[in-house]
Design a protein around this motif. Structure first.
Motif, short mmCIF file in Angstrom:
data_model
loop_
_atom_site.label_atom_id
_atom_site.label_comp_id
_atom_site.label_asym_id
_atom_site.label_seq_id
_atom_site.Cartn_x
_atom_site.Cartn_y
_atom_site.Cartn_z
N CYS A 108 -20.72 47.03 134.45
CA CYS A 108 -21.30 45.82 133.93
C CYS A 108 -20.93 44.73 134.95
CB CYS A 108 -20.53 45.47 132.56
SG CYS A 108 -18.72 45.32 132.64
N PRO A 109 -21.38 43.38 134.93
CA PRO A 109 -20.86 42.27 135.56
C PRO A 109 -19.55 42.02 135.54
CG PRO A 109 -22.92 41.97 134.54
CD PRO A 109 -22.54 43.11 133.92
N VAL A 110 -18.92 41.49 136.60
CA VAL A 110 -17.38 41.48 136.64
C VAL A 110 -17.04 39.81 137.39
CG1 VAL A 110 -15.17 41.98 137.59
CG2 VAL A 110 -16.71 43.57 136.65
N PHE A 111 -16.24 39.13 136.52
CA PHE A 111 -15.98 37.91 136.95
C PHE A 111 -14.30 37.99 137.34
CE2 PHE A 111 -14.41 33.30 136.15
CZ PHE A 111 -14.69 33.01 137.54
N ALA A 112 -14.05 37.76 138.52
CA ALA A 112 -12.29 38.02 138.76
C ALA A 112 -11.76 36.66 139.22
CB ALA A 112 -11.95 39.14 139.50
N LEU A 113 -10.85 36.10 138.66
CA LEU A 113 -9.95 34.87 139.03
C LEU A 113 -8.63 34.92 139.32
CD1 LEU A 113 -10.51 31.58 138.95
CD2 LEU A 113 -9.75 31.92 136.42
N TYR A 114 -8.16 34.46 140.45
CA TYR A 114 -6.83 34.67 141.14
C TYR A 114 -6.27 33.39 141.41
CZ TYR A 114 -8.55 39.51 141.33
OH TYR A 114 -9.15 40.78 141.09
N GLY A 115 -5.07 33.25 141.55
CA GLY A 115 -4.32 32.22 142.23
C GLY A 115 -4.03 32.82 143.45
N ALA A 116 -4.30 31.75 144.62
CA ALA A 116 -4.04 32.10 145.95
C ALA A 116 -2.70 32.54 146.31
CB ALA A 116 -4.46 30.92 146.86
#
Length: 268
Positions: free
Chosen positions: A203-211
């Motif tokens: 499935c589509p994936v959106f990944a969000l991180y802190g630098a």
């Protein structure tokens, strides 16, 4: 507030129906999965939950096994147990819409796990400061939960509390009971993991991180490995993305969801 029986577990659930004009027909289902030990569905109830409901989405939040107001069995804390709980909860709610599963930290591992084991059940994975549960993930969890003085996670929590004794210590007391009174610390590192190629994540994936987070380095690997993946790295930010950058996080996920909601689902 409601408790739903899932197998041998009473799961605490909160739902928010779409309050604004539906984003689609039927409204999209967004499932919010919280993190480990000191977290509960409350972190979403006052942040992303109302935000998405007001924008025409049905929102489902629940406390993980051993957390919040959900039951705390003495054993059964491998990742696959948490995944089975979510799968069973959706069954119990007779929910057949493929869900957009948002997971914060350990909750992201659950989201990936459900996407791998039940691809029909997951429309997309949104992982906030999380990583897929591959072999290296299990090794990090072992380092964090076991070992000298309880592991890295426990030592960091104690240090965080020592910096400001006036902080609300209750979540950490509950986390201590969970670690001391269950097999969680031993079970999670022994979880069944995915292959490094992530072939089971379709499935589509959106990944969000802190630098400034240790996890941000995997963004390039995810983008290169997964066929439909978007990664965003927030500058000057550590692990606590959801808490410290709530509005920015909500807006970024909303943009992703709006694009995916209006993308036709491919057969097969």
């Amino acid at each position: 507030m409601a408790k739903i029986r899932v197998g041998e577990l009473d799961v605490h659930v909160q739902r928010m129906a779409a309050a604004g004009p539906p984003a689609s027909d039927p409204p999209p289902l967004v499932v919010l999965v919280h993190g480990l030990l000191i977290d509960s569905l409350a972190s979403y109830y006052f942040s992303l939950g109302p935000f998405f409901a007001e924008r025409g989405m049905d929102v489902l939040m629940y406390d993980l096994r051993g957390h919040g107001r959900t039951g705390r069995p003495a054993a059964g804390y491998r990742l696959e147990d948490f995944v089975s709980d979510l799968d069973g909860l959706l069954d119990a709610l007779e929910e057949d819409r493929p869900a957009h599963v948002v997971g914060n930290s350990f909750g992201g591992a659950i989201a990936y796990g459900l996407a791998a084991s039940r691809p029909d059940r997951v429309r997309s994975v949104i992982a906030i400061e999380s990583e897929p549960p591959v072999k290296s993930w299990a090794e990090k969890m072992a380092e964090g939960l076991t070992g000298e003085e309880g592991g890295l996670v426990v030592r960091e929590v104690r240090a965080w509390l020592a910096e400001d004794p006036e902080r609300n210590a209750r979540p950490f007391q509950l986390a201590g009971r969970l670690l001391d009174g269950t097999t969680l610390g031993q079970d999670i590192p022994r979880s069944r993991v995915l292959g490094d190629t992530l072939a089971d994540i379709r499935c589509p994936v959106f990944a969000l991180y802190g630098a400034d987070s240790k996890l941000s380095g995997q963004a390039g690997h995810l983008s290169a490995t997964l066929p439909h993946c978007r990664t965003v790295i927030l500058p000057d930010q550590g692990h606590s993305v959801l808490v410290e950058r709530t509005k920015e996080t909500a807006d970024l996920i909303l943009d992703w969801l709006q694009d995916d909601i209006h993308t036709p689902v491919k057969a097969g």
